[in-house]
Design a protein around this motif. Sequence first.
Motif, PDB file in Angstrom:
ATOM      1  N   PRO A 102       0.873  -1.276  -0.093  1.00 60.28           N
ATOM      2  CA  PRO A 102      -0.184  -0.070   0.073  1.00 60.28           C
ATOM      3  C   PRO A 102       0.958   1.269  -0.037  1.00 60.28           C
ATOM      4  CG  PRO A 102       0.007  -1.039   2.108  1.00 60.28           C
ATOM      5  CD  PRO A 102       0.584  -2.096   1.135  1.00 60.28           C
ATOM      6  N   ALA A 103       0.299   2.347  -0.783  1.00 65.68           N
ATOM      7  CA  ALA A 103       1.056   3.621  -0.755  1.00 65.68           C
ATOM      8  C   ALA A 103       1.572   3.975   0.431  1.00 65.68           C
ATOM      9  CB  ALA A 103       0.198   4.447  -1.554  1.00 65.68           C
ATOM     10  N   TRP A 104       0.791   3.782   1.713  1.00 62.78           N
ATOM     11  CA  TRP A 104       1.004   4.684   2.944  1.00 62.78           C
ATOM     12  C   TRP A 104       2.507   4.088   3.358  1.00 62.78           C
ATOM     13  CZ3 TRP A 104       1.930   2.001   7.659  1.00 62.78           C
ATOM     14  CH2 TRP A 104       1.219   0.908   7.544  1.00 62.78           C
ATOM     15  N   THR A 105       2.928   2.798   2.962  1.00 61.07           N
ATOM     16  CA  THR A 105       4.033   2.250   3.423  1.00 61.07           C
ATOM     17  C   THR A 105       5.325   2.908   2.927  1.00 61.07           C
ATOM     18  OG1 THR A 105       4.351   0.529   1.858  1.00 61.07           O
ATOM     19  CG2 THR A 105       3.024   0.109   3.670  1.00 61.07           C
ATOM     20  N   TYR A 106       5.010   3.775   1.959  1.00 61.14           N
ATOM     21  CA  TYR A 106       6.103   4.483   1.115  1.00 61.14           C
ATOM     22  C   TYR A 106       6.472   5.868   1.891  1.00 61.14           C
ATOM     23  CZ  TYR A 106       6.561   0.932  -2.391  1.00 61.14           C
ATOM     24  OH  TYR A 106       6.502  -0.590  -2.925  1.00 61.14           O
ATOM     25  N   SER A 107       5.818   6.272   2.875  1.00 60.67           N
ATOM     26  CA  SER A 107       5.919   7.670   3.384  1.00 60.67           C
ATOM     27  C   SER A 107       5.643   7.858   4.999  1.00 60.67           C
ATOM     28  CB  SER A 107       4.981   8.532   2.683  1.00 60.67           C
ATOM     29  OG  SER A 107       3.413   8.225   2.958  1.00 60.67           O
ATOM     30  N   ASP A 108       5.194   6.622   5.488  1.00 57.75           N
ATOM     31  CA  ASP A 108       4.924   6.673   6.712  1.00 57.75           C
ATOM     32  C   ASP A 108       6.080   6.588   7.582  1.00 57.75           C
ATOM     33  OD1 ASP A 108       2.698   6.501   8.982  1.00 57.75           O
ATOM     34  OD2 ASP A 108       3.786   4.623   9.405  1.00 57.75           O
ATOM     35  N   PRO A 109       6.251   7.633   8.507  1.00 57.41           N
ATOM     36  CA  PRO A 109       7.224   7.472   9.622  1.00 57.41           C
ATOM     37  C   PRO A 109       7.368   6.512  10.438  1.00 57.41           C
ATOM     38  CG  PRO A 109       6.475   9.600   9.563  1.00 57.41           C
ATOM     39  CD  PRO A 109       5.525   8.799   8.812  1.00 57.41           C
ATOM     40  N   LYS A 120      12.040   2.071  -1.129  1.00 65.88           N
ATOM     41  CA  LYS A 120      11.327   0.884  -1.762  1.00 65.88           C
ATOM     42  C   LYS A 120      11.079   1.178  -3.285  1.00 65.88           C
ATOM     43  CE  LYS A 120       8.345   0.375   1.095  1.00 65.88           C
ATOM     44  NZ  LYS A 120       8.454   1.232   2.259  1.00 65.88           N
ATOM     45  N   ASN A 121      10.854   2.511  -3.467  1.00 67.92           N
ATOM     46  CA  ASN A 121      10.593   2.938  -4.762  1.00 67.92           C
ATOM     47  C   ASN A 121      11.739   2.842  -5.678  1.00 67.92           C
ATOM     48  OD1 ASN A 121       7.763   3.739  -5.652  1.00 67.92           O
ATOM     49  ND2 ASN A 121       8.161   5.254  -4.317  1.00 67.92           N
ATOM     50  N   VAL A 122      12.910   2.966  -5.350  1.00 65.36           N
ATOM     51  CA  VAL A 122      14.272   2.756  -6.016  1.00 65.36           C
ATOM     52  C   VAL A 122      14.327   1.167  -6.300  1.00 65.36           C
ATOM     53  CG1 VAL A 122      16.808   2.896  -6.001  1.00 65.36           C
ATOM     54  CG2 VAL A 122      15.292   4.762  -4.931  1.00 65.36           C
ATOM     55  N   GLY A 123      14.236   0.381  -5.464  1.00 68.05           N
ATOM     56  CA  GLY A 123      14.241  -1.016  -5.548  1.00 68.05           C
ATOM     57  C   GLY A 123      13.372  -1.698  -6.148  1.00 68.05           C
ATOM     58  N   ASP A 124      12.155  -1.250  -6.113  1.00 68.67           N
ATOM     59  CA  ASP A 124      11.102  -1.755  -7.189  1.00 68.67           C
ATOM     60  C   ASP A 124      11.515  -1.481  -8.466  1.00 68.67           C
ATOM     61  OD1 ASP A 124       9.582  -2.565  -4.897  1.00 68.67           O
ATOM     62  OD2 ASP A 124       8.155  -0.741  -4.921  1.00 68.67           O
ATOM     63  N   ASN A 125      11.772  -0.328  -8.735  1.00 68.27           N
ATOM     64  CA  ASN A 125      12.000   0.219 -10.306  1.00 68.27           C
ATOM     65  C   ASN A 125      13.468  -0.499 -10.698  1.00 68.27           C
ATOM     66  OD1 ASN A 125      12.107   2.288 -12.279  1.00 68.27           O
ATOM     67  ND2 ASN A 125      14.171   2.143 -11.715  1.00 68.27           N
ATOM     68  N   GLN A 176       6.876   8.231  -6.500  1.00 73.57           N
ATOM     69  CA  GLN A 176       6.604   8.888  -4.951  1.00 73.57           C
ATOM     70  C   GLN A 176       5.719  10.048  -5.208  1.00 73.57           C
ATOM     71  OE1 GLN A 176       8.471   7.416  -2.757  1.00 73.57           O
ATOM     72  NE2 GLN A 176       7.286   8.788  -1.266  1.00 73.57           N
ATOM     73  N   ALA A 177       5.301  10.796  -6.040  1.00 73.80           N
ATOM     74  CA  ALA A 177       4.451  11.953  -5.887  1.00 73.80           C
ATOM     75  C   ALA A 177       2.887  11.527  -6.159  1.00 73.80           C
ATOM     76  CB  ALA A 177       4.612  12.914  -6.934  1.00 73.80           C
ATOM     77  N   GLY A 178       2.900  10.413  -7.002  1.00 79.69           N
ATOM     78  CA  GLY A 178       1.415   9.901  -7.190  1.00 79.69           C
ATOM     79  C   GLY A 178       1.000   9.111  -6.027  1.00 79.69           C
ATOM     80  N   MET A 179       1.929   8.538  -5.111  1.00 83.59           N
ATOM     81  CA  MET A 179       1.631   7.657  -4.104  1.00 83.59           C
ATOM     82  C   MET A 179       0.890   8.725  -2.794  1.00 83.59           C
ATOM     83  SD  MET A 179       4.417   4.971  -3.679  1.00 83.59           S
ATOM     84  CE  MET A 179       4.208   3.324  -4.507  1.00 83.59           C
TER      85      MET A 179
END
Length: 388
Positions: free
Chosen positions: A20-27, A195-200, A341-344
């Motif tokens: 889920p998108a929240w896992t890419y920004s949640d402290p 994670k976005n770097v690794g996913d890509n 990252q922006a879209g999430m």
Amino acid sequence: MATQPRDIAETDPLDGWSLPAWTYSDPEFFAAERERVFAPSWQVVCHESDVTEAGDWHTLEYIGESVIVVRGHDRRLRAFTNVCRHRGSRLVDGPSGCARKLVCPYHAWVYDLDGRLTGVPDSQSYPEFDKARHGLSPVGIEVWRGFIFVRLVDDGGPTVGQMMAPYEAMVAPYRFEELKTLGRVTTRQRAVNWKNVGDNYSDGLHIPVAHPGLTRLFGASYGVEAEAHVDRMWGDLMDRPSANWSERMYQRLLPPVPHLPEDRQRHWLYFKLWPNVAFDIYPDQVDFMQWLPTGPEACTIREISYVLDDDRREMRAARYLNWRINRQVNAEDTALVTRVQAGMASRSFSVGPLSDKEVCLRRFCKRIRELIPEARQNERPSSGWSQA
């Protein structure tokens, strides 16, 4: 694009969905990742050729820790936290150096290269103090084919050698142990979740869409597969000359490499080790790259190239052209992960479906959900969930 799934059983209804998108920004999720994903994971520091002499050291900074790898007078490599046992001061500054002993710049406590505390100024003022119990704190270390890895916490997980076991025969011809640095370590800051770097990196579906240069070089030969702890990607250079000058000259000038089998002469090979370390293996050089988290929406990409001795003009030219080609690929990837990252951040997006061909992403998401079960929730849990 060739894709080979390996042992990904569809037993969980979430196996076909992204995190889920929240896992890419949640402290709070980021704090859980630091402890559950990164503290027990192996991180590459440097190569043995970078620390050849007694006293040579290299550091690695990640998740709030500084680790120092140093070669002792007995020629052994050891790793410690870069922290004095007196008041917690950092011992050394910078990425690398050489020292006969490690001396704290705060109160001049002295440590031998094996970590033993050997000198305490005014030691009589520390009653009943046992120097033998206050050496530097050791960190797990492993040397795999010349590359030095460290691990902060031993959770019983596999060694680097065990992770790479399925591919040892594939890697062996590249003579990793004999590599030497080409240039220096470079770092690039990115305002995206790690994670976005690794996913890509492990996503093969975007290659024909977003990387025209790689498509010109590889055609339809680009493939991906996922093992338990390692992703593999690959592609074979086509004979048809590229319309791009750098790519066309690389195709033309890349010389034969005597120690490589015939099927590797024009082969590009990539490995991503769980969770964030990658090796880009070319006939002309080997690069390592890792993306180290610095915050919920920030990371540092750290990378360097290694080569075997080869003074041929064609090889020097090929390495330069390789750099030009991959500089463009990196720029394209930076734009892609920034868009994601922006879209999430949109309230309209939570999770997305994963293709049967996205075997690496499926494996990664499954592993994260196992380590942090809250990642199974599409919506962000209430604050404090990680302490519950």
